[in-house]
Design a protein around this motif. Structure first.
Motif, mmCIF file in Angstrom:
data_model
loop_
_atom_site.group_PDB
_atom_site.id
_atom_site.type_symbol
_atom_site.label_atom_id
_atom_site.label_comp_id
_atom_site.label_asym_id
_atom_site.label_seq_id
_atom_site.Cartn_x
_atom_site.Cartn_y
_atom_site.Cartn_z
ATOM 1 N N SER A 114 3.651 4.309 -6.842
ATOM 2 C CA SER A 114 2.127 4.663 -6.279
ATOM 3 C C SER A 114 1.581 3.338 -5.763
ATOM 4 O O SER A 114 0.649 3.177 -4.528
ATOM 5 C CB SER A 114 1.485 5.239 -7.496
ATOM 6 N N TYR A 115 1.814 2.123 -6.494
ATOM 7 C CA TYR A 115 1.188 0.809 -6.069
ATOM 8 C C TYR A 115 1.644 0.588 -4.745
ATOM 9 O O TYR A 115 1.237 0.093 -3.643
ATOM 10 C CB TYR A 115 1.140 -0.218 -6.906
ATOM 11 N N ALA A 116 3.036 0.670 -4.282
ATOM 12 C CA ALA A 116 3.796 0.230 -3.438
ATOM 13 C C ALA A 116 3.200 1.054 -2.096
ATOM 14 O O ALA A 116 2.950 0.598 -1.065
ATOM 15 C CB ALA A 116 5.345 0.384 -3.301
ATOM 16 N N ALA A 117 2.799 2.416 -2.262
ATOM 17 C CA ALA A 117 2.343 3.213 -1.351
ATOM 18 C C ALA A 117 1.122 2.650 -0.907
ATOM 19 O O ALA A 117 0.515 2.626 0.139
ATOM 20 C CB ALA A 117 2.465 4.654 -1.893
ATOM 21 N N TYR A 118 0.404 2.173 -1.768
ATOM 22 C CA TYR A 118 -0.989 1.906 -1.660
ATOM 23 C C TYR A 118 -0.970 0.493 -0.706
ATOM 24 O O TYR A 118 -1.900 0.389 0.113
ATOM 25 C CB TYR A 118 -1.885 1.692 -2.810
ATOM 26 N N ILE A 119 -0.192 -0.465 -1.148
ATOM 27 C CA ILE A 119 -0.001 -1.599 -0.542
ATOM 28 C C ILE A 119 0.415 -1.349 0.865
ATOM 29 O O ILE A 119 -0.294 -1.729 1.891
ATOM 30 C CB ILE A 119 1.106 -2.616 -1.186
ATOM 31 N N ALA A 120 1.201 -0.293 1.085
ATOM 32 C CA ALA A 120 1.516 0.145 2.447
ATOM 33 C C ALA A 120 0.307 0.556 3.294
ATOM 34 O O ALA A 120 0.175 0.083 4.609
ATOM 35 C CB ALA A 120 2.607 0.957 2.554
ATOM 36 N N GLU A 121 -0.469 1.371 2.724
ATOM 37 C CA GLU A 121 -1.546 1.688 3.381
ATOM 38 C C GLU A 121 -2.657 0.852 3.544
ATOM 39 O O GLU A 121 -3.225 0.546 4.727
ATOM 40 C CB GLU A 121 -2.269 2.811 1.922
ATOM 41 N N CYS A 122 -2.719 -0.265 2.839
ATOM 42 C CA CYS A 122 -3.531 -1.520 3.035
ATOM 43 C C CYS A 122 -3.180 -2.374 4.162
ATOM 44 O O CYS A 122 -3.863 -2.514 5.123
ATOM 45 C CB CYS A 122 -3.749 -2.145 1.802
ATOM 46 N N PHE A 123 -1.816 -2.408 4.425
ATOM 47 C CA PHE A 123 -1.247 -3.292 5.539
ATOM 48 C C PHE A 123 -1.690 -2.429 6.808
ATOM 49 O O PHE A 123 -2.010 -3.066 7.709
ATOM 50 C CB PHE A 123 0.446 -3.305 5.270
ATOM 51 N N LYS A 124 -1.518 -1.100 6.695
ATOM 52 C CA LYS A 124 -1.659 -0.109 8.036
ATOM 53 C C LYS A 124 -3.048 -0.345 8.273
ATOM 54 O O LYS A 124 -3.747 -0.627 9.477
ATOM 55 C CB LYS A 124 -1.470 1.105 7.361
ATOM 56 N N GLU A 125 -4.020 -0.305 7.238
ATOM 57 C CA GLU A 125 -5.414 -0.550 7.650
ATOM 58 C C GLU A 125 -5.895 -1.790 8.366
ATOM 59 O O GLU A 125 -6.681 -1.602 9.247
ATOM 60 C CB GLU A 125 -6.389 -0.364 6.427
ATOM 61 N N LYS A 126 -5.174 -2.868 7.904
ATOM 62 C CA LYS A 126 -5.414 -4.193 8.560
ATOM 63 C C LYS A 126 -4.856 -4.216 9.981
ATOM 64 O O LYS A 126 -4.495 -5.383 10.446
ATOM 65 C CB LYS A 126 -4.861 -5.236 7.748
ATOM 66 N N GLY A 127 -4.083 -3.210 10.216
ATOM 67 C CA GLY A 127 -3.545 -3.577 11.753
ATOM 68 C C GLY A 127 -1.982 -4.305 11.532
ATOM 69 O O GLY A 127 -1.650 -4.775 12.422
#
Ligand code: ADP
Ligand code: ZN
Length: 437
Positions: free
Chosen positions: A187-200
């Motif tokens: 679940s943390y990995a998915a969250y980190i991926a989401e944050c990278f996406k948000e930062k473009g």
């Protein structure tokens, strides 16, 4: 020089007959030892009328009594120690996901054995000396951080001891240090991926190659989400504090189950109701016996994890038996309107229907009726939909969940970022019925 395929090749590819012989030898010794040194075990064995000499090999395992979490609580804090406390060099403690924390002890030898297991997992995921491993499991009492940390040292990789949290810093280090392997909860990995996406920042700008994710149940759908989001191969790792920590079993390149480190841990599947041992390939409760642990030598420990064992010829060349992804713990299972429900089943439906992995289940009771609510976060592009299309989406999702479970939940599609993210084990279920007991 080519990459190594195994961390300990002689052991990991040992012929099955030899593994069984080794297990038998270790089991006989271990049983004798606990009978003589752990009064609680002596009592349990005496009550069952079994003597150490009745155990001549793994075929006699079924004669021994089970141990469960309640035995650990009853003997808290020192009750099941197999050596003098002065021989112990460390403790760890469970996350307390399902009740009071349990404390496990380690001698230096136990720590070495455990870090070897984690090193096997890292090498199986393709990690070697040249790699940079970011350990984003929590450090401290939780076993996740130190397990993978020590394993990474053994492999000789450059270890980044991040622990969980401070996601911005996680992302900075990952990029600045060219991290190639990420270790944390799925679940943390998915969250980190989401944050990278948000930062473009797209995955192809990252040097990450693989990740080792465990400590909680996750689906193959979740695997796809993480693999795509971070541009990596995502490997599963399983373990529990009582037995040592992560690395009791680990996934290889075949990604079809986790090889159990059978030279140290002997696995059985039992019927959770009757305690009867089930044949290979049947689903039931996973039970472990520690064959050579010194400080905390649990025998026939009932994990409450529901899963299946399979010994097959694996394309990776390892001979250790594999366990399939656990479908959850028996105590994660909710009975809603008389139907057995695991959070994992709902996760699978959501990801298949292209929703985010952020959801929460709430169960409550009105009179004698169960109320079953599921909150699902919309992805940013779904959030722009009209009210009408959102209610159509809810209807469709209800139908998909009904098809899976046979009961109909109230589905609430909520705005992005409304459901709290997890840096460790995700909290998927709020069961208000239990709270009012
Ligand atoms: P707690 O029982 O308090 O959560 P632990 O941190 O020791 O304590 O967690 C061990 C449990 O975590 C296992 O018994 C299992 O239920 C779950 N778990 C660990 N790894 C996995 C995995 N890869 N897949 C599914 N469940 C897992
Ligand atoms: Zn394999």
């Amino acid at each position: 020089m080519g990459k190594r395929k195994y961390y300990q090749p002689e052991t990991e590819t040992m012929p099955v007959e030899e593994i069984k012989k080794l297990q038998s030898e270790k089991l006989v010794k271990q049983v004798q030892h606990v009978y003589e040194h752990v009064p609680y075990y002596k009592k349990l064995m005496d009550e069952k009328g079994v003597k150490p000499e009745d155990i001549q090999g793994i075929e006699d395992l079924y004669k021994l009594p089970f141990v469960s979490k309640s035995d650990l609580r009853d003997t808290y804090p020192y009750g099941l120690l197999g050596v003098d406390l002065s021989e112990c060099v460390r403790i760890h403690s469970t996350s307390g996901t399902t009740g009071k924390r349990v404390i496990a002890y380690y001698t230096q030898n136990d720590l070495d054995l455990w870090s070897d297991c984690c090193a096997r997992a890292l090498v199986a995921a393709g990690v070697d000396k040249e790699d940079v491993v970011q350990v984003s499991y929590g450090y401290g009492l939780f076993t996740g951080g130190s397990g993978l940390h020590d394993g990474s040292h053994k492999v000789g990789s450059l270890t980044v001891p991040m622990s969980s949290g401070n996601t911005d810093r996680q992302m900075t280090f990952m990029q600045d240090l060219n991290v190639t392997c990420l270790c944390c909860t799925p679940s943390y990995a998915a969250y980190i991926a989401e944050c990278f996406k948000e930062k473009g920042i797209s995955p192809d700008r990252l040097t990450l190659k693989c990740g080792i994710f465990g400590a909680e149940p996750w689906t193959n759908e979740m695997r796809k989400t993480i693999e795509k989001g971070l541009g990596i191969k995502a490997y599963d790792i399983y373990g529990l504090t009582e037995i040592s920590g992560p690395g009791v079993s680990f996934e290889c390149s075949a990604q079809t189950g986790m090889h159990i480190n059978e030279d140290h841990f002997l696995a059985e599947i039992i019927d959770p109701e009757t305690g009867e041992v089930l044949p290979e390939g049947e689903k039931g409760e996973l039970v472990f016996t520690c064959l050579d642990k010194e400080a905390f030598p649990l025998i026939r420990y009932r994990t409450r994890d529901i899963c299946m064992l399979e010994r097959e010829q694996c394309s990776c060349g390892r001979t250790f038996i594999k366990m399939k992804k656990p479908t959850g713990r028996s105590d994660d299972m909710m009975i809603i309107k008389g139907v057995n429900v695991f959070p994992r089943q709902i996760e699978a439906v959501l990801l298949k229907e292209n929703y985010s992995e952020n959801y929460q289940i709430e169960v409550s009771r009105e009179g004698t009726t169960d109320i079953f609510d599921i909150y699902v976060e919309l992805l940013p592009d779904q959030f722009d939909d009209t009210v009408k299309s959102i209610s159509e989406r809810e209807k469709k999702l209800k139908g998909a969940i009904k098809a899976m479970l046979g009961i109909v939940p109230n589905v609430h599609l909520v705005a992005p970022k409304t459901i709290a993210r997890s840096e460790g084990k995700a909290v998927r279920v709020i069961d208000k019925r239990k709270l009012s007991d």
